[in-house]
Design a protein around this motif. Sequence first.
Motif, PDB file in Angstrom:
ATOM      1  N   ILE A  77       4.874  74.757   7.416  1.00 17.55           N
ATOM      2  CA  ILE A  77       3.641  75.120   7.430  1.00 17.55           C
ATOM      3  C   ILE A  77       2.937  74.390   8.534  1.00 17.55           C
ATOM      4  O   ILE A  77       2.166  74.925   9.224  1.00 17.55           O
ATOM      5  CB  ILE A  77       2.813  74.837   6.088  1.00 17.55           C
ATOM      6  CG1 ILE A  77       3.253  76.018   4.824  1.00 17.55           C
ATOM      7  CG2 ILE A  77       1.404  74.692   6.139  1.00 17.55           C
ATOM      8  CD1 ILE A  77       2.952  75.532   3.580  1.00 17.55           C
ATOM      9  N   LEU A  80       3.914  75.964  11.922  1.00 19.26           N
ATOM     10  CA  LEU A  80       3.222  77.058  11.924  1.00 19.26           C
ATOM     11  C   LEU A  80       1.550  76.738  12.509  1.00 19.26           C
ATOM     12  O   LEU A  80       1.366  77.303  13.304  1.00 19.26           O
ATOM     13  CB  LEU A  80       3.205  78.010  10.819  1.00 19.26           C
ATOM     14  CG  LEU A  80       4.604  78.729  10.497  1.00 19.26           C
ATOM     15  CD1 LEU A  80       4.590  79.108   9.090  1.00 19.26           C
ATOM     16  CD2 LEU A  80       4.756  79.674  11.289  1.00 19.26           C
ATOM     17  N   MET A  81       1.141  75.811  11.818  1.00 14.93           N
ATOM     18  CA  MET A  81      -0.442  75.283  12.090  1.00 14.93           C
ATOM     19  C   MET A  81      -0.303  74.933  13.361  1.00 14.93           C
ATOM     20  O   MET A  81      -1.317  75.104  14.378  1.00 14.93           O
ATOM     21  CB  MET A  81      -0.638  74.426  11.194  1.00 14.93           C
ATOM     22  CG  MET A  81      -1.068  74.935   9.772  1.00 14.93           C
ATOM     23  SD  MET A  81      -1.314  73.676   8.345  1.00 14.93           S
ATOM     24  CE  MET A  81      -2.847  73.144   8.999  1.00 14.93           C
ATOM     25  N   GLU A  85       3.089  81.610  14.559  1.00 13.86           N
ATOM     26  CA  GLU A  85       4.369  82.454  14.070  1.00 13.86           C
ATOM     27  C   GLU A  85       5.338  82.621  15.223  1.00 13.86           C
ATOM     28  O   GLU A  85       6.359  82.484  15.040  1.00 13.86           O
ATOM     29  CB  GLU A  85       3.932  83.554  13.391  1.00 13.86           C
ATOM     30  CG  GLU A  85       3.265  83.546  12.003  1.00 13.86           C
ATOM     31  CD  GLU A  85       2.888  84.811  11.338  1.00 13.86           C
ATOM     32  OE1 GLU A  85       3.661  85.619  11.568  1.00 13.86           O
ATOM     33  OE2 GLU A  85       1.555  85.092  11.222  1.00 13.86           O
ATOM     34  N   ARG A 234      -2.315  82.913   5.674  1.00 17.86           N
ATOM     35  CA  ARG A 234      -1.201  83.689   6.343  1.00 17.86           C
ATOM     36  C   ARG A 234      -0.193  82.824   6.390  1.00 17.86           C
ATOM     37  O   ARG A 234       1.305  83.154   5.823  1.00 17.86           O
ATOM     38  CB  ARG A 234      -1.356  83.953   7.703  1.00 17.86           C
ATOM     39  CG  ARG A 234      -0.297  84.716   8.382  1.00 17.86           C
ATOM     40  CD  ARG A 234       0.392  85.957   7.811  1.00 17.86           C
ATOM     41  NE  ARG A 234       1.528  86.300   8.493  1.00 17.86           N
ATOM     42  CZ  ARG A 234       2.333  87.106   8.073  1.00 17.86           C
ATOM     43  NH1 ARG A 234       2.336  87.714   6.760  1.00 17.86           N
ATOM     44  NH2 ARG A 234       3.433  87.565   8.899  1.00 17.86           N
ATOM     45  N   TYR A 235      -0.010  81.262   6.267  1.00 18.62           N
ATOM     46  CA  TYR A 235       1.049  80.492   6.655  1.00 18.62           C
ATOM     47  C   TYR A 235       1.401  80.194   5.223  1.00 18.62           C
ATOM     48  O   TYR A 235       2.846  80.052   4.776  1.00 18.62           O
ATOM     49  CB  TYR A 235       0.658  79.278   7.190  1.00 18.62           C
ATOM     50  CG  TYR A 235       0.415  79.665   8.671  1.00 18.62           C
ATOM     51  CD1 TYR A 235       0.951  80.703   9.291  1.00 18.62           C
ATOM     52  CD2 TYR A 235      -0.521  78.605   9.421  1.00 18.62           C
ATOM     53  CE1 TYR A 235       0.456  80.925  10.545  1.00 18.62           C
ATOM     54  CE2 TYR A 235      -0.836  78.834  10.935  1.00 18.62           C
ATOM     55  CZ  TYR A 235      -0.323  80.000  11.272  1.00 18.62           C
ATOM     56  OH  TYR A 235      -0.651  80.254  12.677  1.00 18.62           O
ATOM     57  N   ILE A 238       3.588  83.217   4.241  1.00 16.68           N
ATOM     58  CA  ILE A 238       4.771  83.121   4.708  1.00 16.68           C
ATOM     59  C   ILE A 238       5.845  82.137   3.952  1.00 16.68           C
ATOM     60  O   ILE A 238       6.825  82.402   3.567  1.00 16.68           O
ATOM     61  CB  ILE A 238       4.775  82.572   6.320  1.00 16.68           C
ATOM     62  CG1 ILE A 238       4.301  83.644   7.062  1.00 16.68           C
ATOM     63  CG2 ILE A 238       6.112  82.173   6.708  1.00 16.68           C
ATOM     64  CD1 ILE A 238       3.864  83.218   8.274  1.00 16.68           C
TER      65      ILE A 238
END
Length: 313
Positions: A77, A80-81, A85, A234-235, A238
């Motif tokens: 996470i 991703l932040m 993606e 969104r993360y 995922i």
Amino acid sequence: MSQEQMERLTTLLPDWLETSRLHTSQGKVASYIPELAKSSQDALGIFIADSQGKVISAGDCGIPFTMQSISKVFTLILALMDHGEEAVFFNVGKEPTGDDFDSMIKLELVEPGIPFNPLINAGAITVSSLISGENPQEKSERVLQFFRKLAANDKIDYNLAVYESETESGHLNRSLAYFLKQNGIIKDPVDDVLEVYFRHCSIEVNCADLARMALVLAFDGVDPCSGEELIPRRYVQIAKTFMITCGMYNASGEFAIDVGLPAKSGVSGGILTMVPGQYGIGLVGPSLNKRGNSIAGVHLLERLSKEFDWSLF
């Protein structure tokens, strides 16, 4: 948590936990990391938290343990932040492997040699290389502060004995990292990447910390106790998908059928899981089955899920 469910859980959980504890004799404590071999085989504890601050706990939920592979969910996470993606999934795939979490087979057989997913060791090592920071110390500090924020506990820290044990015994992880380096998947020096990886695996928590972190995921990245968004939705989506498909090693399909909740286990015996929109759950039971999951913990979660109809499926 409704008053009725609260009362049922409070009444039933202690007895169910003791029934599940009997299964600890059928498993083994992880010993390939020498420091983990000191864990108590018959320990079992669980902590359940809801959005209103109500909690239920039973067993040995106060004992400290290291996150191990559970940390992979949150470093994914954070990566991703940091990068989004496209950048993350250029370097790591999105599919289950069906192999052991520390296997090198697919890296050699499948082009272009990227790890199949972020929750196997090769994938998590790759993700560790993507955490933003000028050096391993800065990256590790960002990871630790992120974990503290999610758990609402600024006292969470590394277990240095476990970190040193992992560093000294992690020959297979070192091999994976050098293979990734050779293929150009990781760019930083191998020792720098592994320092970040070994450190986040050795972050020490208890069941309440895991439950609090799980609660944030259960509410799509929002801390329901403060109302603050800590992770973009969104993360979280995922991460929870990977937890369903890959989170319980190569027993993830079996766990999805029997329990039906997003979950991530670690070889210290921890399991982080959640009932989306309802509860965060942290569990520890160091006695592991052949797949590397807490044998008594899985038994207890299956019983809870079936009794309270928690399965997403």
